[in-house]
Design a protein around this motif. Sequence first.
Motif, PDB file in Angstrom:
ATOM      1  N   MET A 180     -10.010  10.777  15.352  1.00 54.90           N
ATOM      2  CA  MET A 180      -9.340  11.906  14.715  1.00 54.90           C
ATOM      3  C   MET A 180      -9.132  13.058  15.695  1.00 54.90           C
ATOM      4  SD  MET A 180      -9.261  10.332  11.828  1.00 54.90           S
ATOM      5  CE  MET A 180      -8.625  11.508  10.645  1.00 54.90           C
ATOM      6  N   VAL A 181      -7.899  13.496  15.827  1.00 51.36           N
ATOM      7  CA  VAL A 181      -7.599  14.704  16.606  1.00 51.36           C
ATOM      8  C   VAL A 181      -8.008  15.913  15.770  1.00 51.36           C
ATOM      9  CG1 VAL A 181      -5.800  16.060  17.717  1.00 51.36           C
ATOM     10  CG2 VAL A 181      -5.663  13.561  17.740  1.00 51.36           C
ATOM     11  N   THR A 188      -8.709  20.837  11.039  1.00 50.72           N
ATOM     12  CA  THR A 188      -8.031  19.654  10.495  1.00 50.72           C
ATOM     13  C   THR A 188      -8.489  18.425  11.269  1.00 50.72           C
ATOM     14  OG1 THR A 188      -6.128  19.868  12.003  1.00 50.72           O
ATOM     15  CG2 THR A 188      -5.989  21.008   9.870  1.00 50.72           C
ATOM     16  N   LEU A 189      -8.473  17.291  10.603  1.00 49.66           N
ATOM     17  CA  LEU A 189      -8.783  16.004  11.229  1.00 49.66           C
ATOM     18  C   LEU A 189      -7.608  15.082  11.019  1.00 49.66           C
ATOM     19  CD1 LEU A 189     -12.468  15.310  10.044  1.00 49.66           C
ATOM     20  CD2 LEU A 189     -11.698  16.430  12.136  1.00 49.66           C
ATOM     21  N   GLY A 190      -7.003  14.626  12.098  1.00 47.32           N
ATOM     22  CA  GLY A 190      -5.868  13.722  11.933  1.00 47.32           C
ATOM     23  C   GLY A 190      -5.106  13.484  13.207  1.00 47.32           C
ATOM     24  N   ILE A 191      -3.891  13.995  13.258  1.00 47.19           N
ATOM     25  CA  ILE A 191      -3.015  13.828  14.409  1.00 47.19           C
ATOM     26  C   ILE A 191      -2.388  15.178  14.737  1.00 47.19           C
ATOM     27  CG2 ILE A 191      -2.484  11.397  13.939  1.00 47.19           C
ATOM     28  CD1 ILE A 191       0.151  12.318  12.662  1.00 47.19           C
ATOM     29  N   LEU A 192      -1.563  15.203  15.762  1.00 47.77           N
ATOM     30  CA  LEU A 192      -0.799  16.394  16.101  1.00 47.77           C
ATOM     31  C   LEU A 192       0.667  16.164  15.773  1.00 47.77           C
ATOM     32  CD1 LEU A 192      -2.303  17.323  19.592  1.00 47.77           C
ATOM     33  CD2 LEU A 192      -2.965  18.231  17.353  1.00 47.77           C
ATOM     34  N   MET A 217       0.840  -1.195   0.000  1.00 46.23           N
ATOM     35  CA  MET A 217       0.000   0.000   0.000  1.00 46.23           C
ATOM     36  C   MET A 217       0.875   1.246   0.000  1.00 46.23           C
ATOM     37  SD  MET A 217      -2.798   1.212   2.867  1.00 46.23           S
ATOM     38  CE  MET A 217      -3.399   2.896   2.879  1.00 46.23           C
ATOM     39  N   GLN A 218       0.485   2.241  -0.784  1.00 49.37           N
ATOM     40  CA  GLN A 218       1.206   3.505  -0.843  1.00 49.37           C
ATOM     41  C   GLN A 218       0.394   4.576  -0.133  1.00 49.37           C
ATOM     42  OE1 GLN A 218       0.253   6.409  -2.827  1.00 49.37           O
ATOM     43  NE2 GLN A 218       2.072   7.541  -2.131  1.00 49.37           N
ATOM     44  N   CYS A 219       1.086   5.452   0.602  1.00 47.43           N
ATOM     45  CA  CYS A 219       0.418   6.506   1.358  1.00 47.43           C
ATOM     46  C   CYS A 219       1.180   7.817   1.178  1.00 47.43           C
ATOM     47  CB  CYS A 219       0.357   6.137   2.833  1.00 47.43           C
ATOM     48  SG  CYS A 219      -0.288   7.445   3.901  1.00 47.43           S
ATOM     49  N   ASP A 220       0.493   8.833   0.649  1.00 47.34           N
ATOM     50  CA  ASP A 220       1.132  10.134   0.440  1.00 47.34           C
ATOM     51  C   ASP A 220       1.559  10.764   1.756  1.00 47.34           C
ATOM     52  OD1 ASP A 220       0.746   9.912  -2.280  1.00 47.34           O
ATOM     53  OD2 ASP A 220      -1.098  11.101  -2.304  1.00 47.34           O
ATOM     54  N   TYR A 221       0.755  10.591   2.815  1.00 45.20           N
ATOM     55  CA  TYR A 221       1.092  11.167   4.110  1.00 45.20           C
ATOM     56  C   TYR A 221       2.394  10.563   4.647  1.00 45.20           C
ATOM     57  CZ  TYR A 221      -3.810  12.716   4.078  1.00 45.20           C
ATOM     58  OH  TYR A 221      -5.017  13.284   3.750  1.00 45.20           O
ATOM     59  N   PHE A 222       2.522   9.253   4.508  1.00 45.62           N
ATOM     60  CA  PHE A 222       3.731   8.573   4.976  1.00 45.62           C
ATOM     61  C   PHE A 222       4.939   9.006   4.145  1.00 45.62           C
ATOM     62  CE2 PHE A 222       6.769   5.073   5.212  1.00 45.62           C
ATOM     63  CZ  PHE A 222       6.755   4.751   6.556  1.00 45.62           C
ATOM     64  N   ASP A 223       4.766   9.040   2.835  1.00 48.39           N
ATOM     65  CA  ASP A 223       5.885   9.407   1.958  1.00 48.39           C
ATOM     66  C   ASP A 223       6.370  10.824   2.217  1.00 48.39           C
ATOM     67  OD1 ASP A 223       5.643   6.911   0.837  1.00 48.39           O
ATOM     68  OD2 ASP A 223       4.574   7.597  -0.957  1.00 48.39           O
ATOM     69  N   ASP A 264      -3.507  17.335   9.001  1.00 49.28           N
ATOM     70  CA  ASP A 264      -4.745  16.873   8.394  1.00 49.28           C
ATOM     71  C   ASP A 264      -4.538  15.549   7.661  1.00 49.28           C
ATOM     72  OD1 ASP A 264      -7.596  18.203   7.832  1.00 49.28           O
ATOM     73  OD2 ASP A 264      -7.031  16.924   6.144  1.00 49.28           O
ATOM     74  N   LEU A 265      -5.337  14.539   8.054  1.00 43.67           N
ATOM     75  CA  LEU A 265      -5.259  13.206   7.442  1.00 43.67           C
ATOM     76  C   LEU A 265      -6.640  12.761   6.968  1.00 43.67           C
ATOM     77  CD1 LEU A 265      -3.013  11.406  10.126  1.00 43.67           C
ATOM     78  CD2 LEU A 265      -2.251  12.547   8.025  1.00 43.67           C
ATOM     79  N   ARG A 266      -7.416  13.681   6.430  1.00 43.95           N
ATOM     80  CA  ARG A 266      -8.814  13.370   6.105  1.00 43.95           C
ATOM     81  C   ARG A 266      -8.951  12.366   4.956  1.00 43.95           C
ATOM     82  NH1 ARG A 266     -11.087  19.156   4.519  1.00 43.95           N
ATOM     83  NH2 ARG A 266      -9.556  19.764   6.096  1.00 43.95           N
ATOM     84  N   HIS A 267      -7.835  12.057   4.266  1.00 43.63           N
ATOM     85  CA  HIS A 267      -7.884  11.069   3.187  1.00 43.63           C
ATOM     86  C   HIS A 267      -7.089   9.815   3.547  1.00 43.63           C
ATOM     87  CE1 HIS A 267      -9.788  14.090   0.715  1.00 43.63           C
ATOM     88  NE2 HIS A 267      -8.774  14.918   0.897  1.00 43.63           N
TER      89      HIS A 267
END
Length: 382
Positions: free
Chosen positions: A62-63, A72-76, A1-7, A84-87
């Motif tokens: 979601m933080v 934003t919805l995601g983490i800190l 799996m590929q993740c833009d947030y991780f990359d 923001d990690l809404r996707h």
Amino acid sequence: MQCDYFDAGLCRSCTLMGQPYAQQLAAKEARVRSLLEPFAVGASWLPPVASSESGFRAKAKMVVGGTVEHPTLGILDGQGRGVDLRHCGIIDPRILAAFPALIAAITRMGLEPYDVPARQGELKHLIVTVAASGDLMMRFVVRSEASVASIRSHLTWLTDAVPQLVVVTANIHPEHKAVLEGEVEHVLTTESMLRMRVGNVDLLVRPQSFVQTNTAIAGALYRQAAQWLDELGAQSVWDLYCGVGGFALHTARSGRSVVGVELSADAVASAELARDALFAEPSERQSIRFIAADATAFALGSTADAVPDVVIVNPPRRGLGTPLAEWLQTSGPRHVIYSSCNPESLARDLAAMPGYTVTRARVLDMFPQSTHLEAITLLERV
């Protein structure tokens, strides 16, 4: 799996992101086999149960960061600012589809996201759970009762925008501490529970009830336990740490006595309602009892003639602990089914129970893209 947030280095929560899935699964099984090797000589290892690589999380925590106008919805991040990690690709797409309306609702309601470094603001988290049916439970975690009226006043708009919303609540979490939620929960909708089809049964999930985040793998886990019990011909079963009744309800059969024990009275009430919906005949219901009690205290307080054919244990990450492990060693039944989310604590408990050996074992990948997993073992007294 590929993740833009991780990359992009924005989120590293999925520590195995980018590794081939087959490699992840093989490494998890190898880890469990290695830890259990001293206690599983001659054991039969069933093939590991693979998960969908993406979209498997049925619960999103979601933080909330940013501002009222641009939440934003995601983490800190390391400075306490919202990322923001809404996707996010591991979250069920039906939850992701609701995020735009939920973000708009934050602005409409005027809920200021909580600023962790400054210790000010109101809205801390959004917690969204989806059932197999597509129904959703939405929880606003806020600091004060003052926000409840605003959420309530916009409830019609929100449920019109997200028709799948069945349960909406406001959880009050006033303290500045690293915990997800507070003790007080206000249910704002007519429905107070989310009906979730897991495996072969409908579980009724209240806002603060624990439920496995990977519904498909949870169903496989419960079915595995039920299959082993049928093969053993067990007529009496205890399900310790039963939660909302996943194992207990799957193992209920005609003529079999099942007792589920769970510390949370809220979870026990949910389990009882699910039982009553599953079994129409009063005689069937009476054979399945749920008790709100500490699992260890319940076992230690039992008489020798009350010990069932099989005990199922599904403890938290810390494991059983010495008193319960010692009780199983000295007074437990011939067979134990041990389901664990932490193979290290599982191995530690098995070391305290030398009277049992692992005869069957299976790894279930409850959390792809991470090192976390679920392992289920069938123990037999030597």
